[in-house]
Design a protein around this motif. Structure first.
Motif, short mmCIF file in Angstrom:
data_model
loop_
_atom_site.label_atom_id
_atom_site.label_comp_id
_atom_site.label_asym_id
_atom_site.label_seq_id
_atom_site.Cartn_x
_atom_site.Cartn_y
_atom_site.Cartn_z
N LEU A 96 0.85 -1.18 0.00
CA LEU A 96 0.00 0.00 0.00
C LEU A 96 0.89 1.23 0.00
O LEU A 96 1.94 1.26 0.64
CB LEU A 96 -0.88 -0.03 1.26
CG LEU A 96 -1.91 1.06 1.43
CD1 LEU A 96 -2.92 1.03 0.28
CD2 LEU A 96 -2.64 0.88 2.75
N GLN A 97 0.49 2.25 -0.74
CA GLN A 97 1.26 3.49 -0.79
C GLN A 97 0.39 4.65 -0.38
O GLN A 97 -0.83 4.55 -0.34
CB GLN A 97 1.82 3.71 -2.20
CG GLN A 97 2.81 2.66 -2.63
CD GLN A 97 3.40 2.94 -3.99
OE1 GLN A 97 3.05 3.90 -4.66
NE2 GLN A 97 4.32 2.10 -4.41
N GLY A 98 1.02 5.76 -0.11
CA GLY A 98 0.29 6.96 0.26
C GLY A 98 1.21 8.16 0.38
O GLY A 98 2.40 8.07 0.10
N LYS A 99 0.60 9.27 0.79
CA LYS A 99 1.37 10.51 0.99
C LYS A 99 1.15 10.99 2.42
O LYS A 99 0.05 10.90 2.96
CB LYS A 99 0.91 11.60 0.03
CG LYS A 99 1.35 11.37 -1.38
CD LYS A 99 1.15 12.62 -2.19
CE LYS A 99 1.62 12.32 -3.59
NZ LYS A 99 2.59 13.22 -4.07
N ILE A 100 2.19 11.53 2.98
CA ILE A 100 2.09 12.09 4.33
C ILE A 100 1.31 13.39 4.24
O ILE A 100 1.63 14.28 3.45
CB ILE A 100 3.49 12.33 4.93
CG1 ILE A 100 4.21 11.00 5.09
CG2 ILE A 100 3.39 13.07 6.26
CD1 ILE A 100 5.64 11.11 5.58
#
Length: 190
Positions: free
Chosen positions: A117-121
Protein backbone atom coordinates in the motif's frame (compact mmCIF):
# COMPACT_ATOMS: atom_id res chain seq x y z
CA UNK A 1 -35.76 -11.23 -5.78
CA UNK A 2 -37.86 -11.99 -2.74
CA UNK A 3 -39.71 -8.65 -2.56
CA UNK A 4 -40.98 -6.81 -5.67
CA UNK A 5 -39.40 -3.64 -6.98
CA UNK A 6 -40.43 -0.38 -5.33
CA UNK A 7 -40.33 2.35 -7.97
CA UNK A 8 -41.09 5.92 -6.94
CA UNK A 9 -40.98 9.34 -8.58
CA UNK A 10 -40.89 12.91 -7.32
CA UNK A 11 -41.66 16.02 -9.40
CA UNK A 12 -41.68 14.00 -12.61
CA UNK A 13 -44.02 12.13 -14.95
CA UNK A 14 -42.26 9.05 -16.32
CA UNK A 15 -43.22 7.23 -19.50
CA UNK A 16 -43.75 3.48 -19.60
CA UNK A 17 -40.54 2.86 -21.57
CA UNK A 18 -38.49 4.28 -18.67
CA UNK A 19 -40.38 2.09 -16.17
CA UNK A 20 -39.73 -0.94 -18.40
CA UNK A 21 -36.03 -0.01 -18.62
CA UNK A 22 -35.78 0.15 -14.80
CA UNK A 23 -37.52 -3.23 -14.47
CA UNK A 24 -35.09 -4.79 -16.98
CA UNK A 25 -32.09 -3.46 -15.08
CA UNK A 26 -33.51 -4.68 -11.75
CA UNK A 27 -34.14 -8.11 -13.29
CA UNK A 28 -30.48 -8.16 -14.34
CA UNK A 29 -29.48 -7.37 -10.74
CA UNK A 30 -31.46 -10.44 -9.71
CA UNK A 31 -29.48 -12.50 -12.22
CA UNK A 32 -26.19 -11.19 -10.81
CA UNK A 33 -27.13 -12.15 -7.25
CA UNK A 34 -30.12 -14.28 -6.39
CA UNK A 35 -30.12 -13.30 -2.69
CA UNK A 36 -31.54 -9.80 -3.15
CA UNK A 37 -34.33 -9.28 -0.61
CA UNK A 38 -35.58 -5.93 -1.88
CA UNK A 39 -34.86 -3.19 -4.38
CA UNK A 40 -36.04 0.42 -4.34
CA UNK A 41 -35.46 2.92 -7.14
CA UNK A 42 -36.33 6.58 -6.61
CA UNK A 43 -36.19 9.11 -9.45
CA UNK A 44 -36.62 12.79 -8.73
CA UNK A 45 -36.26 16.02 -10.60
CA UNK A 46 -35.28 18.86 -8.28
CA UNK A 47 -36.12 22.44 -9.11
CA UNK A 48 -34.85 23.76 -12.44
CA UNK A 49 -31.50 25.53 -12.24
CA UNK A 50 -30.65 28.34 -14.62
CA UNK A 51 -27.03 27.27 -14.52
CA UNK A 52 -27.46 23.54 -15.20
CA UNK A 53 -31.04 22.96 -16.31
CA UNK A 54 -32.89 19.84 -15.16
CA UNK A 55 -30.62 17.38 -13.38
CA UNK A 56 -32.13 14.01 -12.39
CA UNK A 57 -31.41 12.48 -9.00
CA UNK A 58 -31.38 8.68 -8.97
CA UNK A 59 -31.28 6.62 -5.77
CA UNK A 60 -31.06 2.84 -5.90
CA UNK A 61 -31.24 0.79 -2.69
CA UNK A 62 -30.61 -2.95 -2.88
CA UNK A 63 -30.94 -5.06 0.27
CA UNK A 64 -28.94 -8.25 0.46
CA UNK A 65 -28.32 -10.52 3.47
CA UNK A 66 -26.32 -8.59 6.02
CA UNK A 67 -26.22 -5.19 4.34
CA UNK A 68 -27.79 -2.61 2.08
CA UNK A 69 -26.12 -1.31 -1.06
CA UNK A 70 -27.05 2.26 -1.95
CA UNK A 71 -26.28 4.44 -4.95
CA UNK A 72 -27.27 8.05 -4.62
CA UNK A 73 -25.64 10.12 -7.34
CA UNK A 74 -26.22 13.72 -6.33
CA UNK A 75 -22.65 14.98 -6.39
CA UNK A 76 -22.00 17.71 -8.90
CA UNK A 77 -24.11 18.93 -11.77
CA UNK A 78 -22.87 16.66 -14.50
CA UNK A 79 -24.23 17.39 -17.95
CA UNK A 80 -25.07 13.70 -18.55
CA UNK A 81 -27.61 13.73 -15.72
CA UNK A 82 -29.85 15.99 -17.82
CA UNK A 83 -30.89 12.85 -19.71
CA UNK A 84 -32.93 10.42 -17.62
CA UNK A 85 -31.93 7.23 -19.42
CA UNK A 86 -28.22 8.09 -19.17
CA UNK A 87 -28.56 8.98 -15.47
CA UNK A 88 -30.28 5.63 -14.89
CA UNK A 89 -27.66 3.75 -16.90
CA UNK A 90 -24.84 5.28 -14.85
CA UNK A 91 -26.54 4.64 -11.49
CA UNK A 92 -27.29 1.02 -12.39
CA UNK A 93 -23.69 0.51 -13.56
CA UNK A 94 -22.49 1.57 -10.10
CA UNK A 95 -24.92 -0.67 -8.21
CA UNK A 96 -24.07 -3.61 -10.50
CA UNK A 97 -20.38 -3.15 -9.74
CA UNK A 98 -21.10 -2.95 -5.99
CA UNK A 99 -23.28 -6.06 -6.17
CA UNK A 100 -20.56 -8.00 -8.01
CA UNK A 101 -18.03 -7.00 -5.35
CA UNK A 102 -20.45 -8.06 -2.60
CA UNK A 103 -21.02 -11.41 -4.34
CA UNK A 104 -17.25 -11.96 -4.62
CA UNK A 105 -16.81 -11.25 -0.90
CA UNK A 106 -19.61 -13.67 -0.03
CA UNK A 107 -17.91 -16.38 -2.10
CA UNK A 108 -14.48 -15.58 -0.71
CA UNK A 109 -13.21 -14.46 -4.12
CA UNK A 110 -11.85 -11.10 -3.02
CA UNK A 111 -8.78 -10.17 -5.02
CA UNK A 112 -5.59 -9.43 -3.13
CA UNK A 113 -3.67 -6.44 -4.40
CA UNK A 114 -0.10 -7.03 -5.43
CA UNK A 115 2.53 -4.84 -3.87
CA UNK A 116 2.50 -2.70 -0.80
CA UNK A 117 0.00 0.00 0.00
CA UNK A 118 1.26 3.49 -0.79
CA UNK A 119 0.29 6.96 0.26
CA UNK A 120 1.37 10.51 0.99
CA UNK A 121 2.09 12.09 4.33
CA UNK A 122 -0.59 14.70 5.05
CA UNK A 123 0.42 15.55 8.61
CA UNK A 124 3.68 15.16 10.51
CA UNK A 125 4.23 16.15 14.14
CA UNK A 126 7.93 15.81 14.86
CA UNK A 127 7.41 17.22 18.36
CA UNK A 128 4.83 14.52 19.21
CA UNK A 129 6.38 11.59 17.28
CA UNK A 130 3.47 10.82 14.93
CA UNK A 131 2.05 11.56 11.52
CA UNK A 132 -0.84 10.70 9.23
CA UNK A 133 -0.88 9.28 5.72
CA UNK A 134 -3.58 9.38 3.07
CA UNK A 135 -3.30 5.95 1.48
CA UNK A 136 -4.14 5.12 -2.13
CA UNK A 137 -7.22 3.25 -0.85
CA UNK A 138 -8.43 6.62 0.55
CA UNK A 139 -7.95 5.77 4.22
CA UNK A 140 -6.33 8.18 6.64
CA UNK A 141 -3.73 6.11 8.49
CA UNK A 142 -1.86 7.10 11.65
CA UNK A 143 1.80 6.20 12.09
CA UNK A 144 4.30 6.55 14.94
CA UNK A 145 8.00 7.40 14.84
CA UNK A 146 8.85 3.76 15.64
CA UNK A 147 7.08 2.46 12.51
CA UNK A 148 9.46 4.26 10.10
CA UNK A 149 12.02 1.95 8.47
CA UNK A 150 14.72 2.63 5.87
CA UNK A 151 14.66 6.31 6.74
CA UNK A 152 14.62 8.83 9.53
CA UNK A 153 11.35 10.08 11.03
CA UNK A 154 12.82 13.56 11.47
CA UNK A 155 13.57 13.80 7.72
CA UNK A 156 9.95 13.15 6.69
CA UNK A 157 7.72 16.06 5.61
CA UNK A 158 4.19 16.66 4.36
CA UNK A 159 3.81 15.47 0.77
CA UNK A 160 6.44 12.70 0.97
CA UNK A 161 5.43 9.44 -0.72
CA UNK A 162 5.64 6.29 1.40
CA UNK A 163 4.91 2.57 1.32
CA UNK A 164 3.17 1.20 4.36
CA UNK A 165 1.72 -1.85 6.01
CA UNK A 166 -1.54 -1.11 7.79
CA UNK A 167 -2.78 -3.28 10.62
CA UNK A 168 -6.07 -5.02 9.90
CA UNK A 169 -7.61 -4.14 13.25
CA UNK A 170 -8.19 -0.47 14.01
CA UNK A 171 -7.12 1.13 17.24
CA UNK A 172 -9.02 3.79 19.19
CA UNK A 173 -7.58 6.44 16.87
CA UNK A 174 -8.35 4.54 13.66
CA UNK A 175 -6.15 2.58 11.25
CA UNK A 176 -2.45 2.43 12.10
CA UNK A 177 0.61 1.65 10.05
CA UNK A 178 2.97 -0.92 11.51
CA UNK A 179 5.63 -0.13 8.90
CA UNK A 180 6.27 3.07 6.95
CA UNK A 181 9.05 3.30 4.37
CA UNK A 182 9.84 6.49 2.43
CA UNK A 183 9.94 6.03 -1.34
CA UNK A 184 10.55 8.40 -4.20
CA UNK A 185 7.58 9.70 -6.15
CA UNK A 186 7.10 8.21 -9.61
CA UNK A 187 8.24 10.47 -12.42
CA UNK A 188 7.57 10.19 -16.12
CA UNK A 189 10.76 9.74 -18.11
CA UNK A 190 10.27 9.30 -21.87
Amino acid sequence: MQVPLELSFQHIEVEDDIKDYVRERVDYLGQLFDGITSCRVHISLPQHSKKTGHIYDITIEVRVPGTELVVSDRKGDRQERQHLRIALRDAFAIIERDLKIYRQKMRGEVKVLDGMLQGKIVEIRHDRDFGQITATDRRLIYFHRNSVVDGNFDDLKVGDTVELVARHEDSDIGPQASTVRPISALKYQP
